[in-house]
Design an enzyme around this catalytic site. Structure first.
Site, short mmCIF file in Angstrom:
data_model
loop_
_atom_site.label_atom_id
_atom_site.label_comp_id
_atom_site.label_asym_id
_atom_site.label_seq_id
_atom_site.Cartn_x
_atom_site.Cartn_y
_atom_site.Cartn_z
CB ALA A 40 -0.89 -0.02 1.24
N GLY B 219 0.71 -4.96 0.76
CA GLY B 219 -0.43 -5.05 -0.16
C GLY B 219 -0.06 -5.75 -1.46
CD GLU C 73 -2.19 -7.44 2.75
OE1 GLU C 73 -1.93 -6.29 2.33
OE2 GLU C 73 -2.67 -7.64 3.87
CD GLU D 64 1.67 -5.32 5.70
OE1 GLU D 64 2.43 -6.24 6.11
OE2 GLU D 64 0.96 -5.43 4.69
N1 CAA Z 1 4.64 3.33 -0.55
C1 CAA Z 1 5.06 4.50 -1.04
N2 CAA Z 1 6.26 4.68 -1.63
C2 CAA Z 1 7.06 3.62 -1.73
C3 CAA Z 1 6.69 2.36 -1.23
C4 CAA Z 1 5.41 2.22 -0.62
N3 CAA Z 1 4.96 1.07 -0.15
N4 CAA Z 1 7.71 1.49 -1.47
C5 CAA Z 1 8.68 2.19 -2.09
N5 CAA Z 1 8.30 3.48 -2.26
C6 CAA Z 1 9.04 4.56 -2.89
C7 CAA Z 1 10.19 5.06 -2.02
O1 CAA Z 1 9.75 6.00 -1.06
C8 CAA Z 1 11.11 5.64 -3.05
O2 CAA Z 1 10.63 6.90 -3.41
P1 CAA Z 1 11.70 8.12 -3.65
O3 CAA Z 1 12.51 7.68 -4.84
O4 CAA Z 1 10.83 9.30 -3.92
O5 CAA Z 1 12.51 8.21 -2.41
C9 CAA Z 1 10.92 4.73 -4.26
O6 CAA Z 1 9.67 4.07 -4.07
C10 CAA Z 1 12.00 3.68 -4.36
O7 CAA Z 1 12.05 2.96 -3.13
P2 CAA Z 1 13.42 2.67 -2.33
O8 CAA Z 1 14.40 3.79 -2.55
O9 CAA Z 1 13.05 2.36 -0.92
O10 CAA Z 1 13.91 1.37 -3.12
P3 CAA Z 1 14.88 0.23 -2.56
O11 CAA Z 1 15.22 -0.60 -3.74
O12 CAA Z 1 15.96 0.80 -1.74
O13 CAA Z 1 13.94 -0.66 -1.57
C11 CAA Z 1 11.95 -1.82 -0.91
C12 CAA Z 1 12.87 -1.40 -2.08
C13 CAA Z 1 12.66 -2.83 -0.02
C14 CAA Z 1 10.70 -2.48 -1.54
C15 CAA Z 1 11.55 -0.58 -0.08
O14 CAA Z 1 11.10 0.45 -0.96
C16 CAA Z 1 10.49 -0.82 0.94
O15 CAA Z 1 10.75 -1.39 1.99
N6 CAA Z 1 9.23 -0.36 0.66
C17 CAA Z 1 8.13 -0.42 1.60
C18 CAA Z 1 7.57 -1.83 1.71
C19 CAA Z 1 6.47 -1.88 2.75
O16 CAA Z 1 6.66 -1.57 3.90
N7 CAA Z 1 5.25 -2.28 2.31
C20 CAA Z 1 4.09 -2.36 3.17
C21 CAA Z 1 3.23 -1.15 2.99
S1 CAA Z 1 1.87 -1.06 4.12
C22 CAA Z 1 0.69 -2.11 3.49
O17 CAA Z 1 0.86 -2.71 2.43
C23 CAA Z 1 -0.59 -2.23 4.30
C24 CAA Z 1 -1.57 -3.24 3.82
O18 CAA Z 1 -1.56 -4.37 4.24
C25 CAA Z 1 -2.64 -2.88 2.89
#
Ligand code: CAA
Length: 257
Positions: A65, A108, A111, A131
């Site tokens: 998400a 998500g 999911e 999460e």
């Molecule tokens: N939401 C919004 N933006 C996101 C994102 C997310 N879930 N995942 C990545 N991005 C964005 C980053 O902020 C970054 O943006 P900028 O370039 O503007 O800084 C861009 O995408 C690239 O991401 P990274 O620089 O972090 O890329 P990376 O290769 O270093 O890492 C990753 C990749 C491990 C996937 C890392 O991005 C990450 O951990 N993302 C979040 C994953 C996460 O926590 N997901 C769960 C979300 S909550 C949810 O899903 C609730 C639910 O159950 C419905």
């Protein structure tokens, strides 16, 4: 029709949807999930489409998400925005959906893959529910579908530590149908979709419904349900055609009637 966050195409009887929000690793914000639900519903209504493929990019299926969208939210706003209503629309799609996953399928993203009926994973795929690292928990099925797919021990570990599992671990755990080299991902996923798309559409629909029913009913009720759907299929033309074709030693031609 133009799509903002998806690339939509058709390949014979298979409808293909590619998540496309690369600047944020296909983060699933509300407009994307809304668009996805709309496209899926349209494909579900279109008799030309017999099976649906959902895929992402080579490096990421979807990173979950959209954290930016939620960071400043409070419970009331989250409740009133009712974002999971869009996920409910996805859950109600009747046609078989295959997810082709490369790279990250997190939160998500994992999911969404699990909301599909089958998952073909590239060797590079990683599935996780991170999460907990954000101070929350899965909200789009991660505690329920994951537990049913991989069992309590693995699901607990993934949900409580947030640590993702590799494609190999996902396969061993029964989360994915097969693992293929990244360069063959779409080819192999399409092969599976085409195989499914050649079957009788009404039988596919009811068979999907019956398998999903197994997750929320007793064995006795599930068996009753299955029998009723089985009997119902004898009122379709495709049942006549399928059985006649077998007797006549030819390939069936299913028309979805
Ligand atoms: N939401 C919004 N933006 C996101 C994102 C997310 N879930 N995942 C990545 N991005 C964005 C980053 O902020 C970054 O943006 P900028 O370039 O503007 O800084 C861009 O995408 C690239 O991401 P990274 O620089 O972090 O890329 P990376 O290769 O270093 O890492 C990753 C990749 C491990 C996937 C890392 O991005 C990450 O951990 N993302 C979040 C994953 C996460 O926590 N997901 C769960 C979300 S909550 C949810 O899903 C609730 C639910 O159950 C419905």
């Amino acid at each position: 029709m133009d799509h903002r966050f998806l690339k939509v195409s058709w390949d014979g009887r298979v409808g293909k949807i590619r998540l496309h929000r690369p600047e944020v690793l296909n983060a699933l914000h509300t407009p994307l999930v809304e668009e996805l639900a709309e496209v899926l519903e349209r494909m579900d209504q279109n008799p030309e489409v017999r099976c649906i493929l959902i895929t992402g990019g080579d490096r990421v299926f979807a990173a979950g998400a959209d954290i930016g969208e939620m960071a400043d939210a409070d419970s009331v706003r989250m409740l009133l925005s009712d974002q999971f209503a869009q996920w409910e629309r996805i859950r109600r799609i009747h046609k078989p959906i295959v997810a082709a996953v490369a790279g990250y399928a997190l939160g998500g993203g994992c999911e969404l893959a699990m909301a599909c009926d089958m998952i073909v994973a590239a060797e590079t795929a990683h599935f996780g529910q991170p999460e907990i690292n954000l101070g929350v928990m899965p909200g789009a099925g991660g505690t329920q579908r994951l537990t049913r797919a991989v069992g309590k021990a693995r699901a607990m570990e993934m949900v409580l530590t947030g640590r993702p599992i590799s494609a190999g671990e996902a396969w061993e755990a029964g989360l994915v149908n097969r693992i293929v080299p990244l360069e063959n991902l779409e080819l192999e996923a399409m092969k599976l979709c085409r195989e499914v798309a050649a079957k009788a559409p009404i039988a596919l629909r009811l068979a999907k419904e019956a398998v999903l029913k197994a997750f929320d009913t007793t064995i006795a009720d599930g068996l009753d349900y299955e029998q009723k759907l089985f009997y119902f299929l004898f009122s379709t033309e495709d049942q006549k055609e399928g059985m006649r074709a077998f007797m006549e030693k030819r390939r069936p031609h299913f028309r979805g009637e």
